[in-house]
Design a protein around this motif. Structure first.
Motif, PDB file in Angstrom:
ATOM      1  N   TRP A 255       0.817  -1.211   0.000  1.00 25.19           N
ATOM      2  CA  TRP A 255       0.000   0.000   0.000  1.00 25.19           C
ATOM      3  C   TRP A 255       0.852   1.261   0.000  1.00 25.19           C
ATOM      4  O   TRP A 255       0.400   2.314  -0.425  1.00 25.19           O
ATOM      5  N   LYS A 259       0.422   4.122  -5.920  1.00 30.56           N
ATOM      6  CA  LYS A 259       0.206   5.539  -6.256  1.00 30.56           C
ATOM      7  C   LYS A 259      -0.047   5.570  -7.743  1.00 30.56           C
ATOM      8  O   LYS A 259       0.662   4.935  -8.511  1.00 30.56           O
TER       9      LYS A 259
ATOM     10  N   PRO B  85      -4.661   3.621   5.611  1.00 29.12           N
ATOM     11  CA  PRO B  85      -3.897   3.621   4.363  1.00 29.12           C
ATOM     12  C   PRO B  85      -3.528   2.223   3.880  1.00 29.12           C
ATOM     13  O   PRO B  85      -3.239   2.052   2.699  1.00 29.12           O
ATOM     14  N   TRP B  86      -3.553   1.238   4.796  1.00 34.00           N
ATOM     15  CA  TRP B  86      -3.142  -0.113   4.393  1.00 34.00           C
ATOM     16  C   TRP B  86      -4.304  -0.962   3.915  1.00 34.00           C
ATOM     17  O   TRP B  86      -4.120  -2.105   3.537  1.00 34.00           O
ATOM     18  N   ARG B  88      -7.633  -1.445   1.278  1.00 32.36           N
ATOM     19  CA  ARG B  88      -8.252  -0.972   0.047  1.00 32.36           C
ATOM     20  C   ARG B  88      -9.593  -0.333   0.406  1.00 32.36           C
ATOM     21  O   ARG B  88     -10.156  -0.586   1.468  1.00 32.36           O
ATOM     22  N   ARG B 126      -8.703   0.195  -4.871  1.00 32.24           N
ATOM     23  CA  ARG B 126      -7.594   1.147  -4.749  1.00 32.24           C
ATOM     24  C   ARG B 126      -7.282   1.391  -3.290  1.00 32.24           C
ATOM     25  O   ARG B 126      -8.127   1.164  -2.414  1.00 32.24           O
ATOM     26  N   TYR B 127      -6.084   1.898  -3.034  1.00 32.04           N
ATOM     27  CA  TYR B 127      -5.728   2.328  -1.682  1.00 32.04           C
ATOM     28  C   TYR B 127      -6.104   3.802  -1.516  1.00 32.04           C
ATOM     29  O   TYR B 127      -6.164   4.542  -2.504  1.00 32.04           O
ATOM     30  N   THR B 129      -4.558   6.428  -0.688  1.00 34.53           N
ATOM     31  CA  THR B 129      -3.651   7.436  -1.261  1.00 34.53           C
ATOM     32  C   THR B 129      -3.873   7.631  -2.751  1.00 34.53           C
ATOM     33  O   THR B 129      -3.403   8.601  -3.317  1.00 34.53           O
ATOM     34  N   GLN B 130      -4.571   6.683  -3.372  1.00 34.97           N
ATOM     35  CA  GLN B 130      -4.776   6.788  -4.813  1.00 34.97           C
ATOM     36  C   GLN B 130      -6.044   7.566  -5.153  1.00 34.97           C
ATOM     37  O   GLN B 130      -6.387   7.714  -6.317  1.00 34.97           O
TER      38      GLN B 130
END
Lengths: 262, 251
Positions: A255, A259, B85-86, B88, B126-127, B129-130
Motif C-alpha cells: 500500500w 500511487k 492507508p493499508w 483498500r 484502490r488504496y 492514497t490513490q
C-alpha cells in the motif's frame, strides 16, 4: 499522512549500476595494488587469491557455513518471536513497559566479548549458546521499532474504531499492528545485518564448527586469505538475508508503493 | 420521534470547564447542525456520544435509552477521513460492519451496491492514497452510512477540502441526504454550510459552552441548485451576527 514513496520500476537495473561499479572498482584497485607492490599474501592476499582459496576449500567452507546459517536463522526466528510477544505485552501493559524497558536497554549495553564466553560456559558448545547470542543482539531494534510503531497509530483512526464499538484487542489488530509495520521493517532490516556477525562471534568464542571456527583456525595458522574467504561468505549471507527482508517488506507494505496506477 | 436527547449536559476536563450546560435533541430523519467558534467544544459533544468521554452532569438518551459505555447508537465520521492507508477502499468501507461481527462476504455484498451512489465505482480495490480528497471523503461517509446506526455524527466532514471540491461535495451530499434522510448531527464552523444543509441549527457559546441560539431553517430543498434565497441570506447574516457578537473575542 506519509509521503508516498517513489515507485520502483524497470529503471532498477540502471539505478543499481553505480553500486556495482564502485564495488568492482574497489576490488580492482586492491588487486592492482597487490600485484604491483608484490606484498606477501601472508599480509594482504589479492582478491583473486581469496577467490581461488574459496574454490579450493569449498567443501570445508560449506560444511562450516551450514552451522552458522542454522544459528543465524534459529536465533533470528527466536528473536523475532520474543520481540513480537514482548511488544504486544508491553503495549497492553504500560506499567510492564516502564518496568522492563530499562532491563532491555541494559541488555544492549553488555559487551559481547564478555557475555559470549559466559553464555558458552553455561550452555556448552552446541547450537543453544549461538541462538541465544544472536537473539540477544538482534531482538532490541525490532522491539523498539514495534513499540514505537504501535504508538504511531493515528488517534483519529483509534477513535473511529472505538466509536464502532471495537474492543482494545480489535483496535490493536486492526489499527495499531498495521500502523507499526513500516517501523517494524525498519527495525528488521537493522537486526538482520547484526544476525550473521553475532552468530560468527559466538562461534569464535567456542564451537565445534562454523565460519567463526574457520576464521579462528585460519588466523592461528597465518592464512589471511582463508579469513577473508570466510568474511566473503558472511557478507553474502547477510546481503541475502537483507534482500529477503526487503522483498518481504515490498509485499507486506504494498500500500505504501501504491500511487497512480495499479 | 426523538433519536438523540441531551439534557443539561456538563463536562469538565482537568481544570477547564468545557461544556457548561448543553441541551439539544435530534428527531428521526432530521438534519441538525452544531455551529460554534473554534475550541467551543463541538467535537467534545461527539466524544461524549461515541463513548470516548463521560459527561459529569446531565443525561443523554438515544432512542429513549440512556447512553452506556458500549453504545451502538451512532456512526461517527471524524474530521480527517481516517481511512486506513493499508486497506483498500472496499475494506475501509466495510470496517464498521466487520467490527460489528458481520462476515466479510456479507459486508461486501452490502457495500458494493452503494459504490455507484457515492461515485466510487472502479475504486473498490484502490488504496486511499490513490484517491482524491473528495473521493476519500465520500468513502469515509459511505463507511459511516454503512454501519446502519440510528444516527450519524459528522465532524466537519468537508472542512479539509479545497473550496471547489467542498461545494461539489455539499451539493452531492444534499442530494444523497434528500433520498436517504439519514438522521444527522453535523459539527461545523461554516455558517453557509450549516444553513444550506440543516433543518435546525444550534449555536454554541465559547468555552464553557452553552446553547445560545436554536434556529430553524425553513428554506425548501434543494438549496444548492438555485441561487441562495433571501431567507437563507438573512439567516446567514443573523447567525454570523450571533457568532461575532456573542462568541467572538471582545476587542
Amino acid at each position: 499522512m506519509h509521503i508516498p514513496l517513489p515507485r520502483r520500476s524497470g529503471a532498477g537495473l540502471t539505478r543499481g549500476l553505480p553500486a556495482v561499479l564502485s564495488v568492482v572498482s574497489a576490488f580492482a584497485l586492491w588487486e592492482i595494488y597487490v600485484q604491483i607492490s608484490g606484498i606477501s599474501p601472508l599480509i594482504l592476499p589479492a582478491p583473486s587469491r581469496v577467490l581461488e582459496q574459496m574454490l579450493l576449500n569449498r567443501e570445508v567452507l560449506w560444511r562450516n557455513t551450514v552451522p552458522t546459517l542454522q544459528a543465524t536463522l534459529f536465533g533470528f526466528s527466536l528473536s523475532l518471536s520474543v520481540a513480537f510477544v514482548l511488544s504486544v505485552a508491553l503495549d497492553f501493559m504500560p506499567r510492564l513497559r516502564r518496568a522492563l524497558f530499562p532491563i532491555f536497554v541494559v541488555s544492549q549495553t553488555l559487551p559481547l566479548v564478555a557475555i559470549a564466553p559466559l553464555v558458552v560456559l553455561w550452555f556448552g558448545f552446541d547450537l543453544t549458546p549461538k541462538i541465544l547470542l544472536v537473539t540477544l543482539v538482534t531482538f532490541f531494534p525490532m522491539l523498539v521499532a514495534l513499540v514505537d510503531g504501535y504508538d504511531s497509530t493515528d488517534p483519529e483512526i483509534e477513535e473511529l474504531l472505538h466509536s464502532m464499538g471495537a474492543s482494545k484487542r480489535v483496535v490493536f489488530r486492526r489499527a495499531r499492528l498495521p500502523s507499526a509495520m513500516p517501523y517494524f521493517f525498519a527495525g528488521l532490516r537493522i537486526s538482520i545485518t547484526y544476525a550473521v556477525v553475532a552468530a560468527i562471534f559466538a562461534e569464535y568464542v567456542g564451537a565445534r564448527a562454523g565460519l567463526g571456527i574457520v576464521i579462528l583456525n585460519a588466523k592461528n595458522s597465518f592464512r589471511p586469505d582463508l579469513v577473508l574467504a570466510a568474511v566473503v561468505i558472511s557478507s553474502v549471507l547477510t546481503l541475502a538475508l537483507f534482500a529477503a527482508t526487503a522483498l518481504l517488506q515490498r509485499v507486506a507494505l504494498r500500500w505504501r508503493d501504491a500511487k497512480g496506477d495499479q | 420521534m426523538t433519536v438523540l436527547d441531551m439534557k443539561n449536559v456538563g463536562l469538565r476536563l482537568g481544570q477547564t470547564d468545557v461544556l457548561a450546560d448543553i441541551s439539544m435533541h435530534v428527531a428521526q430523519g432530521e438534519f441538525v447542525s452544531i455551529l460554534g467558534p473554534s475550541g467551543a467544544g463541538k467535537s467534545t459533544i461527539f466524544r461524549l456520544l461515541t463513548g470516548a468521554l463521560d459527561a459529569d452532569r446531565g443525561a443523554i438518551t438515544c432512542n429513549g435509552v440512556p447512553l452506556t459505555d458500549d453504545q451502538q447508537g451512532f456512526a461517527f465520521m471524524p474530521q480527517s477521513d481516517a481511512l486506513m492507508p493499508w486497506l483498500r477502499i472496499l475494506d475501509n468501507v466495510t470496517l464498521g460492519l466487520e467490527v460489528q461481527g458481520v462476515p466479510r462476504k456479507e459486508a461486501r455484498a452490502r457495500a458494493l451496491p452503494l459504490f455507484a451512489d457515492f461515485g466510487l465505482v472502479g475504486f473498490e480495490h484502490r488504496y486511499p492514497t490513490q484517491l482524491s480528497g473528495g473521493m476519500r471523503q465520500r468513502a469515509a461517509l459511505l463507511r459511516t452510512v454503512l454501519q446502519g446506526r440510528p444516527m450519524q455524527l459528522l465532524d466537519e466532514p468537508f472542512g479539509a477540502l479545497d473550496a471547489l471540491t467542498r461545494m461539489q461535495m455539499q451539493k452531492w451530499f444534499e442530494s444523497r441526504w434528500k433520498s436517504a434522510r439519514w438522521t444527522t448531527l453535523l459539527v461545523t464552523h461554516d455558517v453557509r454550510e450549516a444553513v444550506a444543509l440543516s433543518d435546525r441549527i444550534y449555536v454554541l457559546s465559547r468555552r464553557p459552552a452553552t446553547v445560545i441560539a436554536e434556529v430553524a431553517v425553513p428554506t425548501p430543498r434543494p438549496r444548492f441548485d438555485c441561487p441562495t434565497s433571501a431567507d437563507a441570506h438573512a439567516l446567514e447574516a443573523h447567525l454570523l451576527d450571533i457568532l461575532l457578537t456573542q462568541t467572538g473575542d471582545t476587542l
